[in-house]
Write a protein that holds these residues in place. Structure first.
Motif, PDB file in Angstrom:
ATOM      1  N   GLY A 136       0.802  -1.222   0.000  1.00 35.74           N
ATOM      2  CA  GLY A 136       0.000   0.000   0.000  1.00 35.74           C
ATOM      3  C   GLY A 136       0.829   1.262   0.000  1.00 35.74           C
ATOM      4  N   LEU A 137       2.109   1.165   0.397  1.00 33.40           N
ATOM      5  CA  LEU A 137       2.993   2.334   0.431  1.00 33.40           C
ATOM      6  C   LEU A 137       4.094   2.194  -0.604  1.00 33.40           C
ATOM      7  CD1 LEU A 137       3.480   3.089   4.239  1.00 33.40           C
ATOM      8  CD2 LEU A 137       1.700   3.925   2.676  1.00 33.40           C
ATOM      9  N   PHE A 138       4.755   3.301  -0.897  1.00 35.74           N
ATOM     10  CA  PHE A 138       5.973   3.287  -1.696  1.00 35.74           C
ATOM     11  C   PHE A 138       7.146   3.672  -0.818  1.00 35.74           C
ATOM     12  CE2 PHE A 138       4.078   7.595  -2.633  1.00 35.74           C
ATOM     13  CZ  PHE A 138       4.968   8.349  -1.906  1.00 35.74           C
ATOM     14  N   PHE A 167     -11.094   7.428  -7.864  1.00 32.33           N
ATOM     15  CA  PHE A 167     -10.074   6.905  -8.779  1.00 32.33           C
ATOM     16  C   PHE A 167     -10.393   7.327 -10.219  1.00 32.33           C
ATOM     17  CE2 PHE A 167      -9.676   3.089  -5.670  1.00 32.33           C
ATOM     18  CZ  PHE A 167      -8.983   3.881  -4.760  1.00 32.33           C
ATOM     19  N   LEU A 168     -10.520   8.619 -10.446  1.00 29.98           N
ATOM     20  CA  LEU A 168     -10.838   9.115 -11.781  1.00 29.98           C
ATOM     21  C   LEU A 168      -9.767   8.744 -12.799  1.00 29.98           C
ATOM     22  CD1 LEU A 168     -12.082  12.705 -10.839  1.00 29.98           C
ATOM     23  CD2 LEU A 168     -13.498  10.746 -11.486  1.00 29.98           C
ATOM     24  N   SER A 169      -8.524   8.692 -12.344  1.00 29.66           N
ATOM     25  CA  SER A 169      -7.402   8.357 -13.243  1.00 29.66           C
ATOM     26  C   SER A 169      -6.705   7.081 -12.802  1.00 29.66           C
ATOM     27  CB  SER A 169      -6.396   9.516 -13.272  1.00 29.66           C
ATOM     28  OG  SER A 169      -7.025  10.723 -13.617  1.00 29.66           O
ATOM     29  N   GLY A 170      -7.418   6.232 -12.096  1.00 33.37           N
ATOM     30  CA  GLY A 170      -6.832   4.986 -11.623  1.00 33.37           C
ATOM     31  C   GLY A 170      -6.415   5.069 -10.164  1.00 33.37           C
ATOM     32  N   GLU A 171      -5.981   3.940  -9.630  1.00 29.82           N
ATOM     33  CA  GLU A 171      -5.603   3.848  -8.220  1.00 29.82           C
ATOM     34  C   GLU A 171      -4.115   3.611  -8.078  1.00 29.82           C
ATOM     35  OE1 GLU A 171      -6.656   1.167  -4.232  1.00 29.82           O
ATOM     36  OE2 GLU A 171      -6.787   0.296  -6.229  1.00 29.82           O
ATOM     37  N   ARG A 172      -3.516   4.362  -7.173  1.00 32.52           N
ATOM     38  CA  ARG A 172      -2.171   4.017  -6.706  1.00 32.52           C
ATOM     39  C   ARG A 172      -2.328   3.525  -5.270  1.00 32.52           C
ATOM     40  NH1 ARG A 172       1.956   8.695  -8.200  1.00 32.52           N
ATOM     41  NH2 ARG A 172       0.152  10.096  -8.327  1.00 32.52           N
ATOM     42  N   SER A 173      -1.926   4.275  -4.276  1.00 37.48           N
ATOM     43  CA  SER A 173      -2.102   3.804  -2.899  1.00 37.48           C
ATOM     44  C   SER A 173      -3.593   3.792  -2.563  1.00 37.48           C
ATOM     45  CB  SER A 173      -1.359   4.722  -1.930  1.00 37.48           C
ATOM     46  OG  SER A 173       0.021   4.710  -2.194  1.00 37.48           O
ATOM     47  N   THR A 174      -4.041   2.799  -1.806  1.00 39.44           N
ATOM     48  CA  THR A 174      -3.235   1.779  -1.151  1.00 39.44           C
ATOM     49  C   THR A 174      -3.321   0.415  -1.854  1.00 39.44           C
ATOM     50  OG1 THR A 174      -5.114   1.259   0.290  1.00 39.44           O
ATOM     51  CG2 THR A 174      -3.476   2.841   1.117  1.00 39.44           C
ATOM     52  N   LEU A 234     -10.502  10.176   2.872  1.00 40.63           N
ATOM     53  CA  LEU A 234     -10.503   8.787   3.356  1.00 40.63           C
ATOM     54  C   LEU A 234      -9.335   7.997   2.784  1.00 40.63           C
ATOM     55  CD1 LEU A 234     -14.325   8.003   3.206  1.00 40.63           C
ATOM     56  CD2 LEU A 234     -12.902   8.035   5.272  1.00 40.63           C
ATOM     57  N   ARG A 235      -8.986   8.232   1.514  1.00 46.82           N
ATOM     58  CA  ARG A 235      -7.835   7.509   0.946  1.00 46.82           C
ATOM     59  C   ARG A 235      -6.539   7.988   1.595  1.00 46.82           C
ATOM     60  NH1 ARG A 235      -9.683   3.766   0.967  1.00 46.82           N
ATOM     61  NH2 ARG A 235      -7.786   2.850   0.113  1.00 46.82           N
ATOM     62  N   LEU A 236      -6.412   9.290   1.853  1.00 52.25           N
ATOM     63  CA  LEU A 236      -5.227   9.783   2.559  1.00 52.25           C
ATOM     64  C   LEU A 236      -5.189   9.247   3.985  1.00 52.25           C
ATOM     65  CD1 LEU A 236      -5.127  13.485   1.310  1.00 52.25           C
ATOM     66  CD2 LEU A 236      -3.467  11.684   0.786  1.00 52.25           C
ATOM     67  N   GLY A 237      -6.343   9.104   4.603  1.00 51.93           N
ATOM     68  CA  GLY A 237      -6.396   8.527   5.943  1.00 51.93           C
ATOM     69  C   GLY A 237      -5.887   7.096   5.958  1.00 51.93           C
ATOM     70  N   ALA A 238      -6.224   6.336   4.921  1.00 46.85           N
ATOM     71  CA  ALA A 238      -5.735   4.957   4.831  1.00 46.85           C
ATOM     72  C   ALA A 238      -4.215   4.922   4.687  1.00 46.85           C
ATOM     73  CB  ALA A 238      -6.398   4.251   3.650  1.00 46.85           C
ATOM     74  N   VAL A 239      -3.668   5.875   3.905  1.00 47.02           N
ATOM     75  CA  VAL A 239      -2.207   5.966   3.759  1.00 47.02           C
ATOM     76  C   VAL A 239      -1.573   6.340   5.089  1.00 47.02           C
ATOM     77  CG1 VAL A 239      -0.336   7.249   2.646  1.00 47.02           C
ATOM     78  CG2 VAL A 239      -2.321   6.536   1.305  1.00 47.02           C
ATOM     79  N   MET A 240      -2.170   7.306   5.784  1.00 46.85           N
ATOM     80  CA  MET A 240      -1.626   7.758   7.072  1.00 46.85           C
ATOM     81  C   MET A 240      -1.543   6.617   8.085  1.00 46.85           C
ATOM     82  SD  MET A 240      -0.520  10.826   7.825  1.00 46.85           S
ATOM     83  CE  MET A 240      -0.944  10.970   9.569  1.00 46.85           C
ATOM     84  N   LYS A 241      -2.551   5.767   8.134  1.00 45.66           N
ATOM     85  CA  LYS A 241      -2.523   4.643   9.078  1.00 45.66           C
ATOM     86  C   LYS A 241      -1.309   3.758   8.835  1.00 45.66           C
ATOM     87  CE  LYS A 241      -7.520   4.258   9.896  1.00 45.66           C
ATOM     88  NZ  LYS A 241      -8.733   3.416   9.684  1.00 45.66           N
ATOM     89  N   LEU A 242      -1.007   3.500   7.575  1.00 45.34           N
ATOM     90  CA  LEU A 242       0.142   2.655   7.247  1.00 45.34           C
ATOM     91  C   LEU A 242       1.453   3.344   7.618  1.00 45.34           C
ATOM     92  CD1 LEU A 242      -0.995   1.275   3.760  1.00 45.34           C
ATOM     93  CD2 LEU A 242      -0.959   0.045   5.935  1.00 45.34           C
TER      94      LEU A 242
END
Length: 628
Positions: free
Chosen positions: A390-392, A461-468, A500-508
């Protein structure tokens, strides 16, 4: 302290920021520390440029200070990449960069009419990933031979699936832990495979370069030398071993074997490696040590400014166009994410008090800087750091890593919604946002989520999904609308979806920082057992800096205070200036000048927990419909 205006010469730094939605050049002044200012040491630095070079690597010198020159900046709004295909409008980008430098130099001449100044360094940040195929003279082949992070084409998605099938779970995991990047359309390997399988002029590519290296090659006019690229830019391709700072050999071999049946005839006996640029740090200090012969001789080139003639003895047009750059030092490009962290004063972090930079511009990202020298036995902590799914994990420079996650769509989601809802005027948008704020206050403070419009969920995901999830072929979705849904509800769902997507990144990120075992060479822990970690989020990017509601939503979602720093406006450009000025020695944490602090609201966690569950359930429900 002597008035800086009385010094003989002002040291000027130019920071070029080649972004996906704009090109910018900004001028900064490099001011020496107090002790050196007292005797106008800045002018001595200009006479002996080696002191500028030493500050990029030495911890013994006082950290220099930079200040923004007011109104000495120029921006050109443009779409640098084509959505979905990810193709780079390379000729337009190069022309815009030149035009921005033209205008900034013109503004400098006006500002320093009666004072001496010298442009001592030029640095560049670029949207990453970017790779451009060039011919033997260093000129781009064309848009079809360009690769970028914005790619989400179906043929590249299929290459990702083929790679994962070929490697298996264990092979895929090993590459992830080596490069810090998953197999995904946003990275170079699957795009290169698709390029060499499908593009008719693939054999016209003499070497792959980045935007920044092409710029320096154009300006210096040395046709004999193909410039290397920095560890930072290379890392974002997803093909660099971030632990050793070498190209990942397994990925190069995969490219040779899978891209063509007769790869020996196509790539030659040496394989694909000669087509990749050499690898050095952004300051060029490692140039000459790199085994790739294309890197040799570039150290002198980077330090020599703009020459009067090219190597073919023709006149160099930039000699007359930019006389201020005739004796400057050029620095290789760095990734815009790394620059944004440094510019927002998140270039060094304590693991007990980490500063996490969150940027929302066109895209969005959350990142933390961690110490890890490129060495077999790093001093700061074990090289066995595990990158969680989920992270880089990318290189900033030879001494630091950038751990985090990114969304291809951040502020672009709001712009898309404005267009869709016909809210292009400032008045109509402001009215809508006032209603959005009221909706949020009602949802956040409610103990029950029974209103139909409070259950709208968006997958941005208008242009696709990266994280997570890093799922190829991902698409956006809004669910839960009724007849009572208004434009404000729709806009609110867009804002919430990104948070919410940034929140998921922050948890990781927080999990990695809290669980990371730090040890010195003596095996001692630098902080006591059980010491609590205190995070702070430093906001950057126009979309986040200008939207107080979005910052409050981010604080409530993550449970972490979100601050805006007074000196970190245009953080990416500032980060470039910080890097080339040598202001970021390891462990040197800049003091924050907080002008806004959004603190988590009491009782908001229940709402955000419920909203996160709704979004995750929606993603799980729709992901089987995406292209695999």
């Amino acid at each position: 302290m002597t008035d800086p205006g009385q010094c003989t010469t002002h040291e000027i730094l130019l920071a070029v920021d080649a972004g996906s939605s704009s090109i910018r050049c900004t001028a900064y002044e490099r001011v020496e520390s107090k002790k050196q200012d007292d005797d106008c040491a800045g002018s001595d630095v200009l006479k002996n440029r080696s002191s500028l070079e030493r500050t990029t690597t030495s911890n013994s010198l006082p950290s220099p200070i930079i200040r923004t020159l007011e109104n000495v900046s120029h921006t050109i709004k443009m779409a640098s990449v084509v959505p979905n295909t990810g193709y780079i409008r390379i000729n337009e980008v190069l022309a815009a960069i030149d035009e921005c430098i033209d205008q900034v130099l013109r503004l400098l001449r006006l500002q320093f009419l009666s004072q001496k100044y010298e442009v001592v360094a030029v640095g560049i940040s670029t949207f990453v990933m970017n790779l451009i195929g060039v011919n033997e003279f260093g000129k781009p082949i064309g848009e079809s031979a360009t690769l970028s992070y914005a790619c989400n084409r179906e043929d590249v998605v299929r290459e990702c699936q083929k790679l994962e099938d070929y490697l298996g779970n264990e092979g895929t995991r090993k590459i992830y832990q080596s490069t810090g990047a998953p197999i995904h359309p946003a990275y170079a390997l699957p795009q290169l495979l698709a390029f060499y399988r499908n593009v008719g002029n693939a054999n016209d590519v003499y070497r792959w370069q980045t935007i920044s290296s092409i710029c320096i090659h154009r300006w210096t006019g040395d046709g004999r030398i193909q410039l290397p690229i920095s560890y930072s830019e290379a890392s974002w391709t997803g093909m660099l071993n971030f632990r050793t700072c070498n190209w990942n050999e397994i990925m190069l071999k995969l490219l040779e074997v899978l891209s063509t049946k007769d790869y020996h005839a196509f790539f030659g006996e040496k394989g694909f490696l000669p087509l990749m640029p050499g690898l050095v740090d952004f300051d060029g200090e490692d140039i000459g040590k790199e085994s790739n012969s294309s890197s040799r001789g570039c150290s002198t080139l980077l330090k020599s400014g703009i020459p009067q003639t090219r190597t073919d003895e023709s006149s160099n047009p930039y000699w007359e166009r930019w006389p201020e750059l005739r004796s400057c030092r050029f620095f290789l490009g760095i990734g815009d994410g790394a620059a944004a962290n440094l510019g927002s004063k998140c270039g060094s972090s304590s693991l007990t008090e980490p500063r996490i930079a969150i940027t929302i511009g066109t895209s969005a990202a959350a990142r933390v800087c961690l110490p890890l020298p490129a060495s077999e036995q790093p001093i700061s902590f074990s090289a066995n750091i595990i990158v969680p799914p989920g992270l880089f994990c990318y290189r900033v420079d030879r001494n630091r890593l950038l751990l985090g996650g990114a969304l291809t769509d951040g502020g672009s989601v709001v712009e898309w919604a404005r267009s869709l809802l016909s809210l292009q005027s400032k008045e109509s948008f402001d009215v809508c946002m006032e209603k959005v704020a009221q909706i949020y206050e009602g949802n956040r403070d409610s103990r029950h989520f029974s209103s139909p419009n409070s259950t709208i969920s968006m997958v941005p995901f208008l242009s696709g999904e990266r994280s997570t999830g890093f799922r190829g072929g991902a698409r956006a979705c809004i669910s839960g609308m009724t007849r009572e849904t208004t434009p404000a509800h729709f806009m609110y769902a867009c804002l919430e979806g990104v948070i919410l997507r940034l929140g998921a990144v922050m948890k990781l990120i927080i999990n990695v920082c809290s669980g990371l075992k730090i040890s010195t060479l003596e095996g001692e822990s630098p902080h006591g057992k059980g010491e609590k970690m205190h995070c702070v989020i430093v906001a950057s990017g126009n979309a986040l800096e200008r939207n107080s509601l979005w910052r409050q939503m981010l604080a409530d979602c993550t449970g972490v205070s979100v601050v805006v720093d007074a000196e970190s406006a245009e953080g990416t450009s500032r980060g470039v200036a910080v890097m080339i000025a040598g202001s970021t020695d390891d462990g040197n944490v800049e003091k924050l000048s907080v002008v806004s602090n959004a603190k988590p609201s009491a009782g908001a966690s229940a709402y955000w927990t419920q909203s996160s569950i709704c979004q995750e359930n929606l993603i799980d429900a729709i992901s089987p419909t995406w292209t695999n």
